[in-house]
Motif scaffolding. Structure first.
Motif, PDB file in Angstrom:
ATOM      1  N   ILE A  10      76.199  18.017  11.871  1.00 54.02           N
ATOM      2  CA  ILE A  10      75.097  18.857  11.419  1.00 54.02           C
ATOM      3  C   ILE A  10      73.914  18.746  12.378  1.00 54.02           C
ATOM      4  N   ALA A  11      73.599  17.510  12.767  1.00 56.34           N
ATOM      5  CA  ALA A  11      72.485  17.279  13.689  1.00 56.34           C
ATOM      6  C   ALA A  11      72.708  17.981  15.022  1.00 56.34           C
ATOM      7  N   ILE A  12      73.925  17.904  15.541  1.00 59.28           N
ATOM      8  CA  ILE A  12      74.193  18.518  16.848  1.00 59.28           C
ATOM      9  C   ILE A  12      74.193  20.039  16.735  1.00 59.28           C
ATOM     10  N   MET A  13      74.598  20.578  15.570  1.00 59.60           N
ATOM     11  CA  MET A  13      74.509  22.021  15.365  1.00 59.60           C
ATOM     12  C   MET A  13      73.055  22.471  15.359  1.00 59.60           C
ATOM     13  N   PHE A  14      72.180  21.630  14.784  1.00 54.39           N
ATOM     14  CA  PHE A  14      70.753  21.930  14.820  1.00 54.39           C
ATOM     15  C   PHE A  14      70.259  21.998  16.265  1.00 54.39           C
ATOM     16  N   PHE A  15      70.674  21.025  17.078  1.00 51.36           N
ATOM     17  CA  PHE A  15      70.263  21.015  18.481  1.00 51.36           C
ATOM     18  C   PHE A  15      70.801  22.240  19.214  1.00 51.36           C
ATOM     19  N   LEU A  16      72.053  22.613  18.908  1.00 51.36           N
ATOM     20  CA  LEU A  16      72.633  23.782  19.565  1.00 51.36           C
ATOM     21  C   LEU A  16      71.936  25.061  19.113  1.00 51.36           C
ATOM     22  N   PHE A  17      71.513  25.113  17.850  1.00 53.58           N
ATOM     23  CA  PHE A  17      70.745  26.249  17.348  1.00 53.58           C
ATOM     24  C   PHE A  17      69.455  26.377  18.174  1.00 53.58           C
ATOM     25  N   ALA A  18      68.847  25.237  18.453  1.00 52.51           N
ATOM     26  CA  ALA A  18      67.630  25.234  19.257  1.00 52.51           C
ATOM     27  C   ALA A  18      67.929  25.618  20.705  1.00 52.51           C
ATOM     28  N   MET A  19      69.087  25.175  21.216  1.00 53.90           N
ATOM     29  CA  MET A  19      69.438  25.460  22.612  1.00 53.90           C
ATOM     30  C   MET A  19      69.678  26.947  22.848  1.00 53.90           C
ATOM     31  N   ASN A 121      76.261  29.444  12.990  1.00 50.37           N
ATOM     32  CA  ASN A 121      75.944  29.836  11.610  1.00 50.37           C
ATOM     33  C   ASN A 121      77.065  29.509  10.627  1.00 50.37           C
ATOM     34  N   PRO A 122      78.297  29.966  10.879  1.00 47.80           N
ATOM     35  CA  PRO A 122      79.365  29.639   9.918  1.00 47.80           C
ATOM     36  C   PRO A 122      79.692  28.153   9.886  1.00 47.80           C
ATOM     37  N   MET A 123      79.527  27.435  11.031  1.00 50.65           N
ATOM     38  CA  MET A 123      79.827  26.003  11.036  1.00 50.65           C
ATOM     39  C   MET A 123      78.842  25.247  10.147  1.00 50.65           C
ATOM     40  N   LEU A 124      77.539  25.588  10.258  1.00 52.29           N
ATOM     41  CA  LEU A 124      76.547  24.938   9.403  1.00 52.29           C
ATOM     42  C   LEU A 124      76.815  25.237   7.931  1.00 52.29           C
TER      43      LEU A 124
END
Length: 417
Positions: A10-19, A121-124
């Protein structure tokens, strides 16, 4: 126990969302560099941005198909690897001092951003277990996306400093290194993390034959509100990107206002910050205000803000960090409040009543994100021919379509066969 196992992904998805917004946002200050180091015109300075977004047209549906067949983990790993390569090519363009290498880096980065947008989006939602928790994670990711978009023009602006003929890609190497570092760490974390794949598991157990891709696309496009909606999303992304991009070029033009890139970057960052504010407000009132009313209000307001920005004399200025900035630019910045809620509202109106075709409609939406590269390119050409301020007529016309879509084009109606 399962909940704890999802914390790291979840944390890395947040970072990727930011990237996604960090790497996409870099194309804005890179346009300034392209003018200085490569001698690009205003239109050519938007080619990097165009390459970044045109990638969506080529990879939107393939990315969706990859996600459907191989799952979240494989698609995410591929996206992160491609992103590292794309940013690396951008770094290389500064060393070899070649405009076409720079464009290649922007294109490859765009491939990565498209794949990330398709999977994050779907992964989160899956990692959150769907429902309210899944939606909550997506909203947090969206907030980080806006925060990153706020930071990147400010960071790049201060790295560039005063815009001169010696401004070059190497000036923003720190930002490029940050991006490559996050991608490298993300790849390792995703590789060694257990990512739930409920759709793959369900397909293994299902004996029902799925509808073909082309049949799904044809079925989705039989709905007029979707057809008008994908045109709207094409124009919307172009508006969202074009407003700050052209404002940045307008302010930093060495033959015009010649405002320091740091000051211009702060104002562009304010635009993205207002988008963050607008999304938070939109999320708070979204349950009470219809998407149609929301789109009508923000489209009308954005048109008014642009017209004020265009017609207020450039001699009317206010001081920002010691620089005299035209008041009209402030109205361009305020448009961030309007563009903030448009994506969600357009999507909601466009997929209303689509049922089983909603997923394929999402893929079609991703293809039309290429408008974020094409519309600013057209605006840049108009700026070369008629001036920066006159180029905003392109966006006023596009906003007029969005207003029509909200009032009439979004009404649910299936085409007659």
């Amino acid at each position: 126990m399962k909940k704890n196992s999802n914390v790291l992904p979840i944390a890395i998805m947040f970072f990727l969302f930011a990237m996604i917004s960090f790497v996409t946002g870099l194309q804005n200050p890179m346009g300034i560099i392209a003018k200085a180091q490569f001698g690009a015109t205003n239109a050519m300075s938007q080619l990097g941005n165009a390459a970044n977004f045109i990638a969506y047209a080529f990879l939107g549906l393939p990315a969706g198909i990859l996600l459907k067949r191989k799952g979240y983990k494989v698609t995410a790993l591929a996206a992160v690897a491609v992103g590292f390569i794309g940013v690396g090519i951008s770094y290389l363009s500064g060393i070899v001092e070649n405009f076409y290498v720079y464009l290649l880096g922007a294109l490859v980065s765009g491939f990565s951003m498209c794949m990330l947008n398709t999977v994050v989006n779907p992964m989160l939602n899956t990692l959150g277990g769907g429902g309210n928790k899944g939606n909550q994670l997506i909203q947090f990711g969206g907030a980080l996306n806006s925060l990153s978009a706020t930071i990147v023009p400010v960071l790049a602006g201060y790295l560039i400093g005063e815009v001169t003929e010696k401004t070059q890609v190497a000036d923003v190497n720190l930002a490029l290194f940050i991006a490559m570092g996050v991608f490298a760490v993300a790849f390792l974390i995703i590789l060694f993390s257990a990512i739930p794949e409920p759709e793959l598991e369900a397909r293994k157990e299902s004996t029902v034959q799925e509808e073909g891709t082309m049949s799904s696309i044809k079925g989705a496009l039989s709905y007029k509100n979707l057809v008008f909606g994908i045109i709207a999303i094409f124009l919307y992304v172009g508006i969202e990107v074009g407003i700050p991009n052209m404002a940045n070029l307008y302010m930093t033009d060495i033959h015009g206002l010649n405002i320091a890139a740091g000051v211009a970057g702060t104002l562009v960052g304010a635009y993205w910050f207002l988008m963050l504010v607008g999304r938070l407000v939109g999320g708070a009132i979204g349950g009470k205000v219809s998407s149609r009313l929301m789109m009508t209000v923000v489209s009308t307001t954005a048109i008014i803000f642009l017209l004020l920005g265009m017609f207020i004399p450039a001699s009317a200025t206010m001081t920002v960090q010691g620089a005299a900035v035209p008041v009209g630019v402030i109205f361009f910045v305020l448009c961030g409040l309007c563009t903030s809620v448009m994506w969600g509202a357009i999507f909601n109106l466009a997929v209303e009543g689509l049922g089983k075709y909603t997923s394929i409609a999402s893929g079609l939406f991703m293809v039309m994100v290429c408008g974020g590269g094409i519309l600013p390119l057209i605006q840049g050409a108009v700026a070369d021919a008629f001036g920066f301020i006159q180029s905003y007529w392109v966006l006023v016309i596009a906003l007029a379509y969005l207003l029509w879509f909200a009032l009439a084009g979004s009404k649910q109606q299936k085409k007659s066969n």
